[in-house]
Design an enzyme around this catalytic site. Structure first.
Site, short mmCIF file in Angstrom:
data_model
loop_
_atom_site.label_atom_id
_atom_site.label_comp_id
_atom_site.label_asym_id
_atom_site.label_seq_id
_atom_site.Cartn_x
_atom_site.Cartn_y
_atom_site.Cartn_z
N HIS A 14 45.81 39.39 43.16
CA HIS A 14 44.39 39.00 43.02
C HIS A 14 44.13 37.62 43.96
CE1 HIS A 14 40.43 37.44 41.20
NE2 HIS A 14 40.70 38.63 40.74
N LYS A 20 41.00 37.50 32.89
CA LYS A 20 41.41 36.15 33.56
C LYS A 20 41.72 35.14 32.49
CE LYS A 20 38.13 37.22 37.36
NZ LYS A 20 37.43 36.97 38.57
N GLY A 37 32.95 37.09 41.53
CA GLY A 37 32.33 35.96 40.61
C GLY A 37 31.03 35.25 40.95
N SER A 66 31.77 41.24 41.45
CA SER A 66 30.36 41.17 41.09
C SER A 66 29.85 42.65 40.49
CB SER A 66 29.61 40.47 41.68
OG SER A 66 29.85 39.19 41.79
N GLU A 112 42.24 35.20 43.51
CA GLU A 112 42.24 33.89 42.77
C GLU A 112 43.90 33.16 42.79
OE1 GLU A 112 40.34 34.87 39.18
OE2 GLU A 112 38.38 35.18 40.33
N GLU A 143 38.78 43.78 46.92
CA GLU A 143 37.94 42.87 46.51
C GLU A 143 37.47 41.90 47.58
OE1 GLU A 143 38.30 42.59 41.91
OE2 GLU A 143 39.84 41.23 42.71
N ASN A 179 39.42 42.85 33.79
CA ASN A 179 40.45 41.67 33.97
C ASN A 179 39.63 40.63 33.34
OD1 ASN A 179 41.78 39.31 35.13
ND2 ASN A 179 41.16 39.62 37.07
P1 PGA Z 1 33.89 39.56 39.04
O1 PGA Z 1 35.49 39.58 39.04
O2 PGA Z 1 33.63 40.90 38.55
O3 PGA Z 1 33.64 38.73 37.92
O4 PGA Z 1 33.25 39.36 40.44
C1 PGA Z 1 36.14 40.52 39.79
C2 PGA Z 1 37.72 40.37 39.81
O5 PGA Z 1 38.03 39.19 39.93
O6 PGA Z 1 38.54 41.16 39.76
#
Ligand code: PGA
Length: 241
Positions: A90, A6, A168, A203, A92, A162, A4
Site C-alpha cells: 500500500h 487503515k 484519501g 477515493s 502509505e 491506487e 481497508n
Molecule cells: P480511500 O483509500 O478510498 O480513502 O482513497 C483507498 C486506499 O487507501 O486503499
C-alpha cells in the site's frame, strides 16, 4: 470489494460497523467482499463475520515466517485468524514505512507461503503522473515482484491500482486514466491477463463507483474512507454486485 480500515476504529465502533455491514449483505452475491481491520481487531472481526459471506483480510505482513522480528506479524499468524487476503505494498507503507519494491516482493511470497492471497498495490505519485511516467512506475513496481516470484503465482493474487494522488484526497482518476493503467497491468500478466482481478483504489465512493465498475478492465475496488461507513460501503458493494 476490499475495505481497508487503515488505523481506525475501536471495539465498540467496529462491532456496530460490522453488524450493519453483515446485516446489509445477507444472501447470495456475485461480488466478493473482504474487510481488513487493524491487527488487534482481527480476532473480534473474525468472530462477527463468521457465518456471513464476508471474508477477512489484513493490511500488511512481515516478509519473514517467524523469529526475532519485534512488532511484526507473520502470514501464518494471519492464517490462524482466518484471514484470506493480505494487502501489501500500500502506498502509505511504501511512503511512510519506506517499504521498497524488493521488500514488497518478499511480502508477496510470504503471503503465498502462508496459503493466503496477496492484494498487491501499485500506483504512481502525482509527480510521476504529471511527468507522464506513470506506466513506468507501475511497470517497475510489478517487475520487482515478477522477478522474485515469477508470473505464474499471480494466478493466486489480486492486483490493485491506487494512484497515490487519488488516495484519501477526494480526487479519483478519470475513467480513461484508470482504464489505461488497468489495461497496461493486465497486459503485463501475459497469459494470466484474463484470470487476475485488478481493483481500483483512490477515493471510490457510492457516487462514482458505478462509472468505474463499468470499465472493462476494472474488476472491483479497494476502499479506504468509504469502508468506514456501512451505508456507503454497502452501496458500493451493491453497485459491484
Ligand atoms: P480511500 O483509500 O478510498 O480513502 O482513497 C483507498 C486506499 O487507501 O486503499
Amino acid at each position: 470489494m476490499v475495505g481497508n480500515w487503515k488505523m481506525n476504529g475501536n471495539l465498540r465502533e467496529n462491532a456496530e460497523l460490522l453488524a450493519k455491514v453483515v446485516a446489509g449483505w445477507q444472501g447470495e452475491h456475485s461480488a466478493e467482499v473482504v474487510i481488513c481491520p487493524p491487527f488487534p481487531y482481527l480476532m473480534h472481526a473474525n468472530s462477527v463475520l463468521s457465518g456471513s459471506t464476508i471474508l477477512l483480510g489484513a493490511q500488511t505482513v512481515s516478509e519473514h515466517d517467524s523469529g526475532a522480528y519485534t512488532g511484526e506479524v507473520s502470514g501464518s499468524m494471519l492464517a490462524d485468524l482466518d484471514c484470506k487476503f493480505v494487502i501489501i505494498g500500500h502506498n502509505e507503507r511504501r511512503r511512510m514505512r519506506s517499504e521498497t519494491d524488493e521488500q514488497v516482493a518478499h511480502q508477496f511470497a510470504a503471503v503465498q507461503r502462508a496459503g493466503l492471497i496477496p492484494i498487491l498495490c501499485v500506483g504512481e505519485s502525482l509527480q510521476d503522473r504529471e511527468q507522464g511516467r506513470h506506466l513506468e512506475t507501475i511497470s517497475r513496481q510489478l517487475s520487482a515482484v515478477f522477478a522474485y516470484t515469477g508470473k505464474a503465482v499471480f494466478k493466486h493474487a489480486v492486483l490493485a491500482y491506487e494512484p497515490v494522488w487519488a488516495v484519501g484526497t477526494g480526487k479519483t482518476a478519470t475513467p480513461e486514466q484508470a482504464e489505461e493503467v488497468h489495461r497496461f497491468m493486465r497486459a503485463q500478466l501475459e497469459e494470466l491477463a484474463s484470470e487476475v482481478r485488478i481493483l481500483y483504489g483512490g477515493s471510490v465512493k457510492a457516487h462514482n463507483a458505478q462509472q468505474l465498475f463499468a470499465l472493462p478492465d476494472i474488476d472491483g475496488a479497494l476502499l479506504g474512507g468509504a469502508s468506514l461507513d456501512a451505508d456507503e460501503f454497502l452501496a458500493i458493494c451493491k453497485a459491484a454486485d
